[in-house]
Write a protein that holds these residues in place. Structure first.
Motif, PDB file in Angstrom:
ATOM      1  N   SER A  13       0.854  -1.183   0.000  1.00 39.83           N
ATOM      2  CA  SER A  13       0.000   0.000   0.000  1.00 39.83           C
ATOM      3  C   SER A  13       0.896   1.241   0.000  1.00 39.83           C
ATOM      4  CB  SER A  13      -0.905  -0.079   1.225  1.00 39.83           C
ATOM      5  OG  SER A  13      -1.803   0.988   1.270  1.00 39.83           O
ATOM      6  N   ASP A  34       1.929  -8.675  -0.821  1.00 38.98           N
ATOM      7  CA  ASP A  34       0.672  -8.192  -0.238  1.00 38.98           C
ATOM      8  C   ASP A  34      -0.337  -9.321  -0.229  1.00 38.98           C
ATOM      9  OD1 ASP A  34      -0.511  -5.026   0.174  1.00 38.98           O
ATOM     10  OD2 ASP A  34      -1.937  -6.700   0.169  1.00 38.98           O
ATOM     11  N   ARG A  45     -10.176  -1.304  -2.926  1.00 36.11           N
ATOM     12  CA  ARG A  45      -9.801  -2.736  -2.847  1.00 36.11           C
ATOM     13  C   ARG A  45      -9.948  -3.212  -1.411  1.00 36.11           C
ATOM     14  NH1 ARG A  45      -4.502  -3.623  -0.937  1.00 36.11           N
ATOM     15  NH2 ARG A  45      -3.462  -1.645  -0.550  1.00 36.11           N
ATOM     16  N   HIS A  55      -9.239  11.172   2.210  1.00 42.18           N
ATOM     17  CA  HIS A  55      -7.831  11.127   2.564  1.00 42.18           C
ATOM     18  C   HIS A  55      -7.192  12.461   2.185  1.00 42.18           C
ATOM     19  CE1 HIS A  55      -7.920   6.968   3.689  1.00 42.18           C
ATOM     20  NE2 HIS A  55      -6.613   6.893   3.785  1.00 42.18           N
ATOM     21  N   ALA A  56      -6.905  13.277   3.198  1.00 41.88           N
ATOM     22  CA  ALA A  56      -6.245  14.564   2.950  1.00 41.88           C
ATOM     23  C   ALA A  56      -4.742  14.315   2.910  1.00 41.88           C
ATOM     24  CB  ALA A  56      -6.574  15.518   4.086  1.00 41.88           C
ATOM     25  N   ARG A 113      -8.445   8.401  -2.141  1.00 41.97           N
ATOM     26  CA  ARG A 113      -7.354   7.553  -1.648  1.00 41.97           C
ATOM     27  C   ARG A 113      -6.978   6.467  -2.677  1.00 41.97           C
ATOM     28  NH1 ARG A 113      -4.227   4.472   2.471  1.00 41.97           N
ATOM     29  NH2 ARG A 113      -4.170   2.533   1.331  1.00 41.97           N
ATOM     30  N   ASP A 316       1.452   2.812   9.172  1.00 48.11           N
ATOM     31  CA  ASP A 316       0.530   2.498  10.270  1.00 48.11           C
ATOM     32  C   ASP A 316       1.022   1.326  11.111  1.00 48.11           C
ATOM     33  OD1 ASP A 316      -0.908   4.461   9.012  1.00 48.11           O
ATOM     34  OD2 ASP A 316      -2.782   3.345   8.908  1.00 48.11           O
ATOM     35  N   MET A 329      -0.682   9.193   5.703  1.00 45.30           N
ATOM     36  CA  MET A 329       0.045   9.059   4.434  1.00 45.30           C
ATOM     37  C   MET A 329       1.307   9.914   4.471  1.00 45.30           C
ATOM     38  SD  MET A 329      -2.924   9.111   1.510  1.00 45.30           S
ATOM     39  CE  MET A 329      -3.437  10.797   1.793  1.00 45.30           C
TER      40      MET A 329
HETATM   41  C1  LIG Z   1     -10.938   5.912   7.770  1.00 48.86           C
HETATM   42  C2  LIG Z   1      -9.533   6.392   7.519  1.00 48.86           C
HETATM   43  C3  LIG Z   1      -9.312   7.651   6.987  1.00 48.86           C
HETATM   44  C4  LIG Z   1      -8.010   8.103   6.797  1.00 48.86           C
HETATM   45  N1  LIG Z   1      -7.805   9.375   6.345  1.00 48.86           N
HETATM   46  C5  LIG Z   1      -6.532   9.808   6.157  1.00 48.86           C
HETATM   47  C6  LIG Z   1      -6.286  11.126   5.685  1.00 48.86           C
HETATM   48  O1  LIG Z   1      -7.199  11.948   5.518  1.00 48.86           O
HETATM   49  N2  LIG Z   1      -4.998  11.475   5.438  1.00 48.86           N
HETATM   50  C7  LIG Z   1      -3.948  10.619   5.662  1.00 48.86           C
HETATM   51  O2  LIG Z   1      -2.795  10.976   5.415  1.00 48.86           O
HETATM   52  N3  LIG Z   1      -4.159   9.374   6.133  1.00 48.86           N
HETATM   53  C8  LIG Z   1      -5.415   8.969   6.392  1.00 48.86           C
HETATM   54  N4  LIG Z   1      -5.619   7.698   6.867  1.00 48.86           N
HETATM   55  C9  LIG Z   1      -4.441   6.851   7.160  1.00 48.86           C
HETATM   56  C10 LIG Z   1      -3.920   6.208   5.895  1.00 48.86           C
HETATM   57  O3  LIG Z   1      -4.887   5.373   5.321  1.00 48.86           O
HETATM   58  C11 LIG Z   1      -2.648   5.405   6.217  1.00 48.86           C
HETATM   59  O4  LIG Z   1      -1.877   6.071   7.171  1.00 48.86           O
HETATM   60  C12 LIG Z   1      -1.807   5.226   4.985  1.00 48.86           C
HETATM   61  O5  LIG Z   1      -2.544   4.571   4.009  1.00 48.86           O
HETATM   62  C13 LIG Z   1      -0.545   4.398   5.238  1.00 48.86           C
HETATM   63  O6  LIG Z   1      -0.963   3.145   5.532  1.00 48.86           O
HETATM   64  P1  LIG Z   1      -0.066   1.869   5.340  1.00 48.86           P
HETATM   65  O7  LIG Z   1       0.475   1.812   3.964  1.00 48.86           O
HETATM   66  O8  LIG Z   1       0.874   1.836   6.492  1.00 48.86           O
HETATM   67  O9  LIG Z   1      -1.145   0.715   5.583  1.00 48.86           O
HETATM   68  P2  LIG Z   1      -2.403   0.329   4.714  1.00 48.86           P
HETATM   69  O10 LIG Z   1      -2.756   1.362   3.731  1.00 48.86           O
HETATM   70  O11 LIG Z   1      -3.457  -0.079   5.678  1.00 48.86           O
HETATM   71  O12 LIG Z   1      -1.909  -0.949   3.914  1.00 48.86           O
HETATM   72  C14 LIG Z   1      -1.483  -2.130   4.499  1.00 48.86           C
HETATM   73  C15 LIG Z   1      -1.244  -3.129   3.354  1.00 48.86           C
HETATM   74  O13 LIG Z   1      -0.685  -4.326   3.911  1.00 48.86           O
HETATM   75  C16 LIG Z   1      -1.356  -5.454   3.371  1.00 48.86           C
HETATM   76  N5  LIG Z   1      -1.215  -6.499   4.391  1.00 48.86           N
HETATM   77  C17 LIG Z   1      -1.753  -6.535   5.635  1.00 48.86           C
HETATM   78  N6  LIG Z   1      -1.354  -7.627   6.289  1.00 48.86           N
HETATM   79  C18 LIG Z   1      -0.531  -8.302   5.451  1.00 48.86           C
HETATM   80  C19 LIG Z   1       0.210  -9.513   5.573  1.00 48.86           C
HETATM   81  N7  LIG Z   1       0.195 -10.249   6.685  1.00 48.86           N
HETATM   82  N8  LIG Z   1       0.937  -9.915   4.516  1.00 48.86           N
HETATM   83  C20 LIG Z   1       0.987  -9.202   3.360  1.00 48.86           C
HETATM   84  N9  LIG Z   1       0.294  -8.037   3.203  1.00 48.86           N
HETATM   85  C21 LIG Z   1      -0.441  -7.597   4.243  1.00 48.86           C
HETATM   86  C22 LIG Z   1      -2.768  -4.977   3.132  1.00 48.86           C
HETATM   87  O14 LIG Z   1      -3.420  -5.752   2.155  1.00 48.86           O
HETATM   88  C23 LIG Z   1      -2.521  -3.544   2.650  1.00 48.86           C
HETATM   89  O15 LIG Z   1      -2.312  -3.499   1.263  1.00 48.86           O
HETATM   90  C24 LIG Z   1      -6.914   7.240   7.096  1.00 48.86           C
HETATM   91  C25 LIG Z   1      -7.143   5.970   7.618  1.00 48.86           C
HETATM   92  C26 LIG Z   1      -8.441   5.571   7.854  1.00 48.86           C
HETATM   93  C27 LIG Z   1      -8.637   4.216   8.495  1.00 48.86           C
END
Ligand SMILES: Cc1cc2nc3c(=O)[nH]c(=O)nc-3n(C[C@H](O)[C@H](O)[C@H](O)COP(=O)(O)OP(=O)(O)OC[C@H]3O[C@@H](n4cnc5c(N)ncnc54)[C@H](O)[C@@H]3O)c2cc1C
Length: 458
Positions: A13, A34, A45, A55-56, A113, A316, A329
């Protein structure tokens, strides 16, 4: 330059793709695993269900994405993202009333997003050493002599010189470390029981509501109406001039509903007729989606006395913030940019060895992560019945006060230059040192009553 064989990133992601780009110059291949399958075009997805909600993207996040994946902004704009003047085209209502509107050079990139994520992955995939392996869930890590040496999946084991966990807010890395005899990071959870209801609305052709983005966050003591003490909303243009995202939020368990009529009533209770007028002119072709997992969760990897070598967490998986404050993000992008700089410096100083990189990465990014953690939790501490646990043990909470921050917001709104400097600080483009300087703090104390009088609904 020393080069290693394989880096593995868990999660493809936003944080995962940016981390892959950050380390790519130092590995023959970077495998991004993933558990989900990726869409062919920007679409919602299953693995990133939060994509249905607004998502700002903070300005500093956009800047770091452009640095790690050159052309990010251009591609997003070509695919329909909008670029808005952050003060002239964005209308914001808080407890000081409507924020000043005037043309400025600070621009925001607004998109859904799914589009932001898709462009990031598309550009990461164009780096020839990065390879995506969708449909591969990681179930554990492999370790030898105090270092992570690979991952376990249901299809077998994969060896790696470096493993980066970017699997999001439900990351199982602490358990994986414990299974291999390592300690776990201290986990702090702050839950102010926010809920989201979101949908994409269809606006009239050539719609001119007086803004291209609207954010109403008048909540807290002294809000516009008693109901709005816990409520907020925002809407803005995303891809295509007539498609806007609408997200409605409620805190302290005052969750927004999922039926259109009820949602309109919920928004109306905020007490700003501008919102009712705008929403009466739009259509609701898509269903309203609900989100409740809004906890702030910090796994303090930086504070661990001992941690495995060659294993990093990002996004996260390290610190998930209450999304209301729009930081996730951006922190992912800034952490990845620091990683790209730190790995290069580390390998210059220690050619051929990744040992020590993890400690260096956490030490460098900890200040940013903790800064964002304190700003998002400080606001949540002011919400009634907020729950805080450390390693699952409930903590006493002393309610925070907004007396100073309210007056600070009032003080910056009195002067255009100051206001822009403040916006740059909240967009993480500039440090907040100036806001904490004696000069500013003393001026606010001197004008305490005068500034306090400005903190009224309108
Ligand atoms: C409701 C909501 C609103 C949001 N609004 C904002 C906003 O306005 N602005 C902002 O900056 N951020 C926002 N965020 C936060 C933002 O979505 C995340 O901080 C950002 O996407 C970074 O996430 P990430 O890549 O760490 O994790 P994610 O985007 O959650 O991705 C995790 C990935 O890991 C994969 N995965 C999980 N477990 C496994 C495993 N065991 N093996 C292989 N793959 C795995 C999943 O399929 C996914 O693709 C929001 C979050 C939420 C919940």
């Amino acid at each position: 330059m020393s080069r290693f064989s394989t880096a593995i990133v868990i999660g493809g992601s936003i944080a995962g793709c940016l981390a892959a780009a950050a380390v790519a110059p130092h590995f023959d291949e970077v495998l991004v695993l993933d558990k989900d399958k990726f869409p062919e075009s920007p679409q919602q997805r299953n693995g990133a269900p939060q994509g249905a909600h607004f998502h700002a993207l903070l300005a500093a996040g956009r800047e770091a994405m452009d640095e790690l994946l050159p052309g990010f902004s251009e591609q997003a704009l070509e695919l329909g993202a909008a670029e808005l003047d952050s003060t002239a085209e964005v209308m914001r209502l808080d407890r000081l009333g409507w924020s000043p509107r005037f043309p400025s050079s600070l621009k925001f990139l607004m998109a859904s997003r799914p589009l932001i994520e898709w462009v990031i992955r598309d550009r990461a995939a164009a780096i020839d050493t990065i390879r995506f392996l969708p449909g591969r869930a990681v179930t554990g890590v492999l370790t030898t002599d105090g270092a992570v040496t690979g991952v376990r999946t249901k299809d077998g084991e994969l060896a790696a010189d470096l493993v980066i966990d970017a699997s999001g807010r439900r990351s199982e890395a602490p358990q994986w470390l414990a299974e291999n005899g390592f300690g776990q990071p201290v986990e702090t959870v702050v839950n102010a029981h926010w809920g989201y209801a979101s949908t994409f609305v269809h606006v009239p052709e050539n719609w001119e509501p007086g803004f291209r983005a609207l954010a109403c966050v008048p909540f807290g003591e002294g809000a516009l109406t008693p109901a709005s003490e816990k409520r907020a909303m925002a809407m803005w243009v995303v891809e295509g001039e007539r498609r806007w995202v609408l997200t409605v939020q409620g805190s302290a368990g005052d969750y927004p509903p999922s039926k259109v009529e009820d949602l309109l009533e919920f928004v109306s209770s905020i007490g700003a007729p501008e919102l009712d007028r705008a929403l009466s002119e739009v259509e609701f072709p898509e269903r309203i989606r609900i989100w409740r997992d809004t906890t702030n969760r910090l796994r303090d990897y930086a504070g661990m006395a001992e941690r495995p070598e060659n294993f990093l967490t990002i996004g996260d998986a390290w610190a998930a913030f209450n999304p209301v404050y729009g930081q996730g993000m951006t922190v992912s992008a800034l952490d990845a940019r620091t990683l790209s700089r730190e790995i290069a410096d580390h390998l210059r100083e220690h050619p051929g060895s990744l040992r020590g990189l993890a400690a260096r990465y956490y030490a460098k990014n900890d200040e940013l992560v903790k800064f964002c953690w304190s700003s998002s939790t400080a606001l949540d501490y002011r919400i009634p019945d907020v729950e805080v646990t450390v390693d699952g043990v409930p903590q006493e909470v002393s309610p925070g006060t907004a007396d100073f921050s309210d007056r600070l917001a009032a003080w910056v709104s009195l002067d255009k230059d100051r206001y822009m400097k403040f916006r740059e600080t909240t967009q993480l483009l500039r440090s907040d040192d100036w806001l904490r300087s004696d000069e500013v703090v003393n001026e606010i104390k001197e004008k305490w009553n005068e500034l306090g009088a400005l903190v009224t609904p309108r």
